[in-house]
Design an enzyme around this catalytic site. Structure first.
Site, PDB file in Angstrom:
ATOM      1  N   LYS A 196       0.905  -1.019   0.089  1.00  0.00           N
ATOM      2  CA  LYS A 196      -0.018  -0.068  -0.007  1.00  0.00           C
ATOM      3  C   LYS A 196       0.938   1.356  -0.058  1.00  0.00           C
ATOM      4  O   LYS A 196       1.716   1.338   1.003  1.00  0.00           O
ATOM      5  CB  LYS A 196      -0.884   0.032   1.295  1.00  0.00           C
ATOM      6  CG  LYS A 196      -1.569   1.147   1.184  1.00  0.00           C
ATOM      7  CD  LYS A 196      -2.706   1.035   2.542  1.00  0.00           C
ATOM      8  CE  LYS A 196      -3.543   2.393   2.673  1.00  0.00           C
ATOM      9  NZ  LYS A 196      -4.383   2.273   3.757  1.00  0.00           N
ATOM     10  N   LYS A 249      -2.304  -1.544  -3.923  1.00  0.00           N
ATOM     11  CA  LYS A 249      -3.188  -0.111  -3.558  1.00  0.00           C
ATOM     12  C   LYS A 249      -2.319   0.990  -3.966  1.00  0.00           C
ATOM     13  O   LYS A 249      -1.346   0.989  -2.967  1.00  0.00           O
ATOM     14  CB  LYS A 249      -3.778  -0.313  -2.271  1.00  0.00           C
ATOM     15  CG  LYS A 249      -4.489   0.794  -2.136  1.00  0.00           C
ATOM     16  CD  LYS A 249      -5.267   0.704  -0.770  1.00  0.00           C
ATOM     17  CE  LYS A 249      -6.073   2.027  -0.590  1.00  0.00           C
ATOM     18  NZ  LYS A 249      -6.278   2.262   0.961  1.00  0.00           N
TER      19      LYS A 249
HETATM   20  C1  PBG Z   1      -7.481   3.212   5.914  1.00  0.00           C
HETATM   21  C2  PBG Z   1      -7.711   3.243   4.271  1.00  0.00           C
HETATM   22  C3  PBG Z   1      -7.508   4.225   3.275  1.00  0.00           C
HETATM   23  C4  PBG Z   1      -8.065   3.690   2.026  1.00  0.00           C
HETATM   24  C5  PBG Z   1      -8.329   2.281   2.473  1.00  0.00           C
HETATM   25  N1  PBG Z   1      -8.313   1.976   3.874  1.00  0.00           N
HETATM   26  C6  PBG Z   1      -6.994   5.374   3.596  1.00  0.00           C
HETATM   27  C7  PBG Z   1      -5.427   5.809   3.717  1.00  0.00           C
HETATM   28  O1  PBG Z   1      -4.595   4.988   3.780  1.00  0.00           O
HETATM   29  O2  PBG Z   1      -5.104   7.015   4.027  1.00  0.00           O
HETATM   30  C8  PBG Z   1      -8.230   4.425   0.860  1.00  0.00           C
HETATM   31  C9  PBG Z   1      -9.299   4.141  -0.020  1.00  0.00           C
HETATM   32  C10 PBG Z   1      -9.451   4.784  -1.001  1.00  0.00           C
HETATM   33  O3  PBG Z   1      -8.828   5.904  -1.316  1.00  0.00           O
HETATM   34  O4  PBG Z   1     -10.497   4.576  -1.849  1.00  0.00           O
HETATM   35  N2  PBG Z   1      -6.084   3.408   6.220  1.00  0.00           N
END
Ligand code: PBG
Length: 325
Positions: A196, A249
């Site tokens: 991520k 992601k």
């Molecule tokens: C929680 C999380 C996030 C997203 C999914 N789980 C936000 C982040 O890490 O700031 C992002 C999902 C999206 O942008 O659609 N940590």
């Protein structure tokens, strides 16, 4: 080897039936996971301004939404909670009556066959908006792990089918696996947000989930966008700790990472088509600058072609409608 004029690649493109016969990749409704944002209260069904077509629901509104998702043939939802009260330790995440726990119970009661995936992270629940416990101005990895594990168990007790840690702490998959097994939940899979990135494409989500960090950024725990080899190490670490499904992601700016993950690991692979990717398409199609259906299908097909098996996408309901036989 045949060459022109014997070889004519256009022969197999002449009609739609021929093209369908030789089509190499397809998006299937079974591949999709639809995100749901849940808020406390009653009678709430509020559109998120930065994500047209996506709503925040209070738990009582979920049966209707879950039934619609299931009727469209979408196999799974992923639930994100926006609690009324936040604190330094994100305790609303692991409260037995927390908003996600309520949501899970409601969905499973109304549509038992719909798979409920829960995002496991503290950022929506902490006053500072970081994904873990803050100590000495930094996010403390090891103090965060037990809270994530506690959150995961609490979601599974409420009925979650899959837990999906998204915090990017080291060791969280193992910490969650151990505690799930101790609680008798050895059959519950972990979908790890393994690679991520610290991406600007999460902007609209943070508005939707009220999870913008109040100081600093997420760069000390989420990955640096230029790195590919490190993504493979992150995925390897999560697999070694017990992840059942791995995820990359965001998706669109990271198709090369998806491809490498597919070629390197024999695990089910998910990709998250994140909020900013959705919003770009929505903004352009609302202006009449792009054709929505074709653009969305082209994007999602590219994620499949890159090697993903599963796609989390805000477009899921639209796509399921377009794909109805
Ligand atoms: C929680 C999380 C996030 C997203 C999914 N789980 C936000 C982040 O890490 O700031 C992002 C999902 C999206 O942008 O659609 N940590």
């Amino acid at each position: 080897m045949a060459v022109f004029p014997q070889l004519r690649l256009r022969r197999l493109r002449r009609t739609e039936s021929l093209r369908a016969l030789v089509r190499e990749n397809r998006v299937d409704i079974d591949d999709l996971i639809y995100p749901l944002f849940v808020v406390e209260g009653e009678g709430v069904r509020q559109e998120i301004s930065s994500m047209p077509g996506i709503f925040r629901f209070s738990p009582d509104q979920l049966p209707q939404e879950a039934e619609e998702v299931a009727r469209l043939g979408i196999p799974a939802v992923i639930v994100f909670g926006i609690p009324e009260h936040k604190d330094e330790f994100g305790s609303a995440a692991y409260h037995p009556e927390g908003v996600v726990q309520q949501a899970i119970r409601t969905i499973k009661k109304s549509v038992p066959k719909l798979l409920v995936v829960t995002d496991v992270c503290l950022c929506e629940y902490t006053t500072h908006g970081h994904c873990g416990v803050v100590a000495n101005g930094d996010v403390d990895n090891d103090q965060t792990l037990p809270l994530l594990a506690k959150t995961a168990v609490s979601y599974v007790k409420a009925g979650a089918d899959i837990v999906a840690p998204s915090d990017m702490m080291d060791g969280r998959v193992k910490a969650i696996r151990v505690v799930l097994d101790e609680a008798g939940f050895e059959h519950i899979p972990i979908l790890a947000y393994a690679a991520k990135y610290a991406s600007a494409f999460y902007g609209p989500f943070r508005e939707a989930a009220e999870s913008t960090p109040q100081f600093g950024d997420r760069c000390s725990y989420q990955m640096d966008p230029p790195n590919l080899r490190e993504a493979l190490r992150e995925i390897e670490q999560d697999i070694n700790e017990g992840a059942d499904i791995i995820m990359v992601k965001p998706a669109l700016a990271y198709l090369d990472v998806i491809r490498r993950a597919r070629d390197t690991f024999n695990y089910p692979l998910a990709a998250y088509n994140v909020s900013g990717e959705y919003t770009m398409v929505k903004a352009a199609t609302q202006q009449g600058w792009l054709e929505e259906k074709r653009v969305v299908m082209e994007i999602l097909t590219s994620i499949k072609r890159a090697g993903a098996d599963i796609i989390i996408t805000y477009h899921a309901k639209d796509v399921a409608q377009w794909l109805q036989p």
